[in-house]
Scaffold this active site. Sequence first.
Site, mmCIF file in Angstrom:
data_model
loop_
_atom_site.group_PDB
_atom_site.id
_atom_site.type_symbol
_atom_site.label_atom_id
_atom_site.label_comp_id
_atom_site.label_asym_id
_atom_site.label_seq_id
_atom_site.Cartn_x
_atom_site.Cartn_y
_atom_site.Cartn_z
ATOM 1 N N GLU A 4 12.428 14.730 25.524
ATOM 2 C CA GLU A 4 13.263 15.900 25.823
ATOM 3 C C GLU A 4 12.538 17.204 25.485
ATOM 4 O O GLU A 4 12.790 18.235 26.097
ATOM 5 C CB GLU A 4 14.592 15.826 25.046
ATOM 6 C CG GLU A 4 15.582 14.824 25.629
ATOM 7 C CD GLU A 4 16.992 14.950 25.049
ATOM 8 O OE1 GLU A 4 17.169 15.627 24.013
ATOM 9 O OE2 GLU A 4 17.913 14.357 25.634
ATOM 10 N N HIS B 251 2.637 -9.946 23.615
ATOM 11 C CA HIS B 251 2.847 -11.097 24.491
ATOM 12 C C HIS B 251 3.584 -10.708 25.767
ATOM 13 O O HIS B 251 4.138 -11.558 26.459
ATOM 14 C CB HIS B 251 3.597 -12.191 23.721
ATOM 15 C CG HIS B 251 2.857 -12.619 22.488
ATOM 16 N ND1 HIS B 251 1.953 -13.657 22.492
ATOM 17 C CD2 HIS B 251 2.840 -12.105 21.230
ATOM 18 C CE1 HIS B 251 1.426 -13.781 21.276
ATOM 19 N NE2 HIS B 251 1.948 -12.852 20.494
ATOM 20 N N LYS C 146 24.209 14.494 34.798
ATOM 21 C CA LYS C 146 25.602 14.673 34.359
ATOM 22 C C LYS C 146 26.416 15.358 35.452
ATOM 23 O O LYS C 146 27.560 15.004 35.706
ATOM 24 C CB LYS C 146 25.648 15.522 33.085
ATOM 25 C CG LYS C 146 25.109 14.818 31.849
ATOM 26 C CD LYS C 146 25.292 15.697 30.622
ATOM 27 C CE LYS C 146 24.610 15.107 29.404
ATOM 28 N NZ LYS C 146 24.557 16.033 28.281
#
Length: 426
Positions: free
Chosen positions: A279, A300, A415
Site C-alpha cells: 500500500e 517444496h 470498493k
Amino acid sequence: MIKLNLKNSKIEKKIYSYQSKVNTIHQMIINRTGQGNEMLDWYNWAKTITNTEINAINFKIKNLKTINKVDTLLVLGIGGSYLGAKTGIDFINGSLRANNKVIFAGINLSSNYYKQIEEKLKNKNWAICVISKSGKTIEPAIAFRYFRNLLEKKIGKAKMKDFIVVITDRKKGLLNNFVEKYNYQKFIIPDGIGGRFSGITSVGLFPMAFAGINIKELLEGIKLAMDDFKNSNLKENIAYQYAVARNILYKKRLTSEIFVTYNEDFIMLGEWLKQLFGESEGKEGKGLFPNSVNYTRDLHSLGQFIQEGKRTFFETTIWQEYEDQDVKITKEDLDLDQLNYLEGKTIDYINKQVLKGVLKAHTRDGNIANIIISFNKNDEKTLGYLWYFFFIAVTCSGYLLKINPFNQPGVEIYKKHLLENLKFKK
Ligand SMILES: O=P(O)(O)OC[C@H]1O[C@](O)(CO)[C@@H](O)[C@@H]1O
C-alpha cells in the site's frame, strides 16, 4: 536488537552514495515536509501514548476476563485493522496457540468461514472487539452486524454494552453511531496514523493485550528503535541502509521483493509486510511487488521458481538466531529412517543449516540478491523494534521513489465498483 546483513545483496558498497539523498529524506520526516506528512504521527507515537490509555486497555481486558468471564475475543477488522494484532500474537505466542483466545473475522466474505467461527464460539464465553477507522469497510461491517446479532441472542440486549469494544476514529466513521447510541467502550485510532501503521495503537494493542502480550514492553521496543534510527548517518542507521538497498535493487530492474521466513509463527509478519510495502509503494506505476514465502514449506513449492525461474526479484530473509535446546533428534536402535546421524541435533540447528544451504543455492547458484534481517528473541521488545525499523524503511523507500507512502488511493477503486454492484444507496 536486530541485525542487517547486506553481504549477499551484492550492492553493499553502493549504499553510501545515497547519503545526501537520505539526509534530505530524514529532514522531510522529522520536519514533516514530505508528501503525506500529516500521517506521520506513528513516528513519535510510543512516546506520545499516555499511561492512562495503556491502563484503560489493560483495565477493560481485566474486567472482561474477571467480571464478565470472557475467555475468547472475536476481533473484527481487515487490513491494518487486523494484520498488526494477528502478526504480534502469532510472533510472540506462537501461531497454533494463538487461535485459542483471539479469533479474527471480518477478513473475508466466506459463509463457510463464518460458520466455522460460529462453531468455534459455541462453547466459549466471547466478546467482540470491532476495529475500523472508517467504520465503512464492508468486510468488518458485515461481520459486526452478523456476530453482534449472534452475541445478543446468546447474552441478551442488556449485557451487550459490557461485551463490545469499539476501536475507531475520534469523530468520523459509522462505528461512532454505535458508541453514541449504546455507550460501548471506545478506544481511538489517532488521526495521523494510517491503517498499516496502526498496530502500535489500540488497534493492535487491545487484541494483543487480551492474548496476554505485554504491550508496555512492545512500546519499549519501539522506543529503543526510535533512539537507534533518529539520525540519518547511513553507517549507523540500518533502517535507512535497508531502504537504500531496496532502491538500488529496484533500479537494477528487479520488480519484486520476496520476504522469506523460516518459522510458522512469522507467516503473518510476511502478510503484514505485504500490506505495509504494497500500500505504501505500489502507486503511480512504481514500487516493488511485495511477496512472502515461508521456508522450509515453500522450498517444496515456489522453491523451484525461485531457484531457476525468471530473475525479477530479490529476497529479504527474516531470521531468528535463537536455538531451542529442548527439541532434539533422538537415537533409535533400528534407524529405519536413517536419521541417527542427526542424533542430538536440535531442530533449530537443522533449520539453520537449511538457511545456509538456501543462501548458497540462491545467491551463488541462482544469482539472487539476499538481504538478511536477524534477531534473537521473538518477544515484545523485538517485535516493537522490528515494526518501527520497517516503518522507517518504508517511509524512506517511498520518498526515494518520490511517491506519498501514506495513502492508498488504489484500494478505493474496487470498493467503488463493489458498492455499485450492491446498489448502495446513501
Ligand atoms: O480500518 P478501516 O477503515 O476499516 O480500513 C481497513 C483497511 O482498509 C484499507 O483502507 C484499504 O484496504 C487499509 O489501508 C486499511 O488498513
